[in-house]
Each structure stands twice: as structure tokens, then as C-alpha cells.
Scaffold this motif. Sequence first.
Motif, PDB file in Angstrom:
ATOM      1  N   LEU A  51       0.779  -1.300  -0.130  1.00  0.00           N
ATOM      2  CA  LEU A  51       0.230   0.195   0.277  1.00  0.00           C
ATOM      3  C   LEU A  51       1.022   0.964   0.045  1.00  0.00           C
ATOM      4  O   LEU A  51       2.349   1.120   0.144  1.00  0.00           O
ATOM      5  CB  LEU A  51      -0.933  -0.029   1.169  1.00  0.00           C
ATOM      6  N   GLY A  52       0.311   2.354  -0.478  1.00  0.00           N
ATOM      7  CA  GLY A  52       1.028   3.955  -0.625  1.00  0.00           C
ATOM      8  C   GLY A  52       0.690   4.766  -1.132  1.00  0.00           C
ATOM      9  O   GLY A  52      -0.426   4.617  -1.775  1.00  0.00           O
ATOM     10  N   THR A  53       1.498   5.960  -1.283  1.00  0.00           N
ATOM     11  CA  THR A  53       0.988   6.549  -2.348  1.00  0.00           C
ATOM     12  C   THR A  53       1.911   7.034  -3.324  1.00  0.00           C
ATOM     13  O   THR A  53       2.898   6.984  -3.547  1.00  0.00           O
ATOM     14  CB  THR A  53       0.736   8.411  -1.781  1.00  0.00           C
ATOM     15  N   VAL A  54       1.751   7.535  -4.423  1.00  0.00           N
ATOM     16  CA  VAL A  54       2.406   7.662  -6.199  1.00  0.00           C
ATOM     17  C   VAL A  54       2.035   9.326  -6.242  1.00  0.00           C
ATOM     18  O   VAL A  54       0.992   9.035  -6.791  1.00  0.00           O
ATOM     19  CB  VAL A  54       1.958   6.855  -6.537  1.00  0.00           C
ATOM     20  N   PRO A  55       2.470  10.362  -6.176  1.00  0.00           N
ATOM     21  CA  PRO A  55       2.625  11.504  -6.661  1.00  0.00           C
ATOM     22  C   PRO A  55       2.832  11.292  -7.849  1.00  0.00           C
ATOM     23  O   PRO A  55       3.427  11.316  -8.425  1.00  0.00           O
ATOM     24  CB  PRO A  55       3.939  12.089  -5.620  1.00  0.00           C
ATOM     25  N   PHE A  56       1.784  12.624  -8.236  1.00  0.00           N
ATOM     26  CA  PHE A  56       2.186  12.372  -9.765  1.00  0.00           C
ATOM     27  C   PHE A  56       1.445  13.753 -10.713  1.00  0.00           C
ATOM     28  O   PHE A  56       0.899  14.776 -10.010  1.00  0.00           O
ATOM     29  CB  PHE A  56       1.198  11.654 -10.531  1.00  0.00           C
ATOM     30  N   LEU A  68       6.479  12.220  -9.643  1.00  0.00           N
ATOM     31  CA  LEU A  68       6.956  13.240  -9.006  1.00  0.00           C
ATOM     32  C   LEU A  68       8.519  12.277  -8.758  1.00  0.00           C
ATOM     33  O   LEU A  68       7.762  11.147  -7.703  1.00  0.00           O
ATOM     34  CB  LEU A  68       6.346  14.387  -8.432  1.00  0.00           C
ATOM     35  N   SER A  69       9.250  12.853  -8.661  1.00  0.00           N
ATOM     36  CA  SER A  69      10.628  12.784  -7.185  1.00  0.00           C
ATOM     37  C   SER A  69       9.784  13.265  -6.515  1.00  0.00           C
ATOM     38  O   SER A  69       9.256  14.239  -6.441  1.00  0.00           O
ATOM     39  CB  SER A  69      11.480  12.990  -8.113  1.00  0.00           C
ATOM     40  N   GLU A  70      10.656  12.666  -5.180  1.00  0.00           N
ATOM     41  CA  GLU A  70      10.521  13.400  -3.931  1.00  0.00           C
ATOM     42  C   GLU A  70      11.334  14.815  -3.807  1.00  0.00           C
ATOM     43  O   GLU A  70      10.455  15.201  -3.016  1.00  0.00           O
ATOM     44  CB  GLU A  70      11.483  12.561  -2.870  1.00  0.00           C
ATOM     45  N   GLU A  71      12.155  14.946  -4.999  1.00  0.00           N
ATOM     46  CA  GLU A  71      12.793  16.561  -5.154  1.00  0.00           C
ATOM     47  C   GLU A  71      11.168  17.893  -5.464  1.00  0.00           C
ATOM     48  O   GLU A  71      10.921  18.690  -4.827  1.00  0.00           O
ATOM     49  CB  GLU A  71      14.009  16.728  -5.674  1.00  0.00           C
ATOM     50  N   ASP A  72      10.763  16.891  -6.380  1.00  0.00           N
ATOM     51  CA  ASP A  72       9.358  17.413  -6.675  1.00  0.00           C
ATOM     52  C   ASP A  72       8.314  17.916  -6.007  1.00  0.00           C
ATOM     53  O   ASP A  72       8.036  18.894  -5.540  1.00  0.00           O
ATOM     54  CB  ASP A  72       8.912  16.805  -7.803  1.00  0.00           C
ATOM     55  N   VAL A  73       8.510  17.096  -4.625  1.00  0.00           N
ATOM     56  CA  VAL A  73       7.140  16.523  -3.741  1.00  0.00           C
ATOM     57  C   VAL A  73       7.220  18.466  -2.810  1.00  0.00           C
ATOM     58  O   VAL A  73       6.815  18.951  -2.683  1.00  0.00           O
ATOM     59  CB  VAL A  73       7.346  15.735  -3.551  1.00  0.00           C
ATOM     60  N   ALA A  74       8.620  17.737  -2.833  1.00  0.00           N
ATOM     61  CA  ALA A  74       9.183  18.862  -1.712  1.00  0.00           C
ATOM     62  C   ALA A  74       8.985  20.741  -1.835  1.00  0.00           C
ATOM     63  O   ALA A  74       8.315  21.578  -1.363  1.00  0.00           O
ATOM     64  CB  ALA A  74      10.615  18.049  -0.923  1.00  0.00           C
ATOM     65  N   GLU A  75       9.246  20.187  -3.444  1.00  0.00           N
ATOM     66  CA  GLU A  75       9.533  21.772  -3.726  1.00  0.00           C
ATOM     67  C   GLU A  75       7.938  22.104  -3.760  1.00  0.00           C
ATOM     68  O   GLU A  75       7.474  23.271  -3.760  1.00  0.00           O
ATOM     69  CB  GLU A  75      10.137  22.204  -5.181  1.00  0.00           C
ATOM     70  N   LEU A  76       7.301  21.366  -4.144  1.00  0.00           N
ATOM     71  CA  LEU A  76       5.485  22.003  -4.830  1.00  0.00           C
ATOM     72  C   LEU A  76       4.458  21.999  -2.872  1.00  0.00           C
ATOM     73  O   LEU A  76       4.238  23.293  -3.112  1.00  0.00           O
ATOM     74  CB  LEU A  76       4.967  20.338  -5.199  1.00  0.00           C
ATOM     75  N   GLU A  77       5.756  21.054  -2.019  1.00  0.00           N
ATOM     76  CA  GLU A  77       4.522  21.507  -0.854  1.00  0.00           C
ATOM     77  C   GLU A  77       5.503  22.518   0.064  1.00  0.00           C
ATOM     78  O   GLU A  77       4.708  23.155   0.503  1.00  0.00           O
ATOM     79  CB  GLU A  77       5.156  19.615   0.110  1.00  0.00           C
ATOM     80  N   ALA A  78       6.918  22.807  -0.271  1.00  0.00           N
ATOM     81  CA  ALA A  78       7.134  24.164   0.042  1.00  0.00           C
ATOM     82  C   ALA A  78       6.578  25.794  -0.381  1.00  0.00           C
ATOM     83  O   ALA A  78       6.102  26.119   0.235  1.00  0.00           O
ATOM     84  CB  ALA A  78       8.913  24.319  -0.150  1.00  0.00           C
ATOM     85  N   ALA A  79       7.180  25.451  -1.595  1.00  0.00           N
ATOM     86  CA  ALA A  79       5.754  26.139  -2.530  1.00  0.00           C
ATOM     87  C   ALA A  79       4.187  26.604  -1.917  1.00  0.00           C
ATOM     88  O   ALA A  79       3.391  28.233  -1.890  1.00  0.00           O
ATOM     89  CB  ALA A  79       5.384  26.258  -3.875  1.00  0.00           C
ATOM     90  N   ALA A  80       3.455  25.517  -1.724  1.00  0.00           N
ATOM     91  CA  ALA A  80       2.026  25.189  -1.414  1.00  0.00           C
ATOM     92  C   ALA A  80       1.926  26.292   0.410  1.00  0.00           C
ATOM     93  O   ALA A  80       1.012  26.853   0.591  1.00  0.00           O
ATOM     94  CB  ALA A  80       1.038  24.243  -0.868  1.00  0.00           C
TER      95      ALA A  80
END
Length: 84
Positions: A51-56, A68-80
Amino acid sequence: PRKEDESTLLTLSSVFGSAKATQEADSVVIIQDNGAYKFLDVRKNRHDGQLGTVPFTFDRSSLRYSELSEEDVAELEAAAQLAM
């Protein structure tokens, strides 16, 4: 129709007709949106149990989805967080 508040993530019980539909299903995958990015949320998996999640993201020019890569997710979360 959505049973819960828009601000909460969906669960197995959010699936319409959830009692029978989710019991008989081999897999349940929900497309979620947490405000920063969208992700696939694997809630049930009878094949290997993982089970888990897949950001896209969706690329409109090629009409393709990609993970999305882990780096992309971190950038999007920071921007949000900055947008709040």
C-alpha cells in the motif's frame, strides 16, 4: 457524490457502495489532491499487499502522466506552504 468535507482525504468508506464494492475488489486506488499535488493512494492491494501513495503530474503537451520525484514533492509542498 462526495460524503466527506472537501478538505479531508478520501478513504475506503468514501467509495460509493463501499461495503460491497471494496470487499470484492482486488485493488482500490483513489486519486487524491492535497492542494500541493495530486497522488494515487493505493488503499487495498490483494496482489502483493503493498500500500502507499504515488505522487504524479500531467504533462499537457505530451498528454502523459508521470511520477513526481521526492525533490519535486518537497518543492511543491514548500510552495504550497508559502502560498498560505
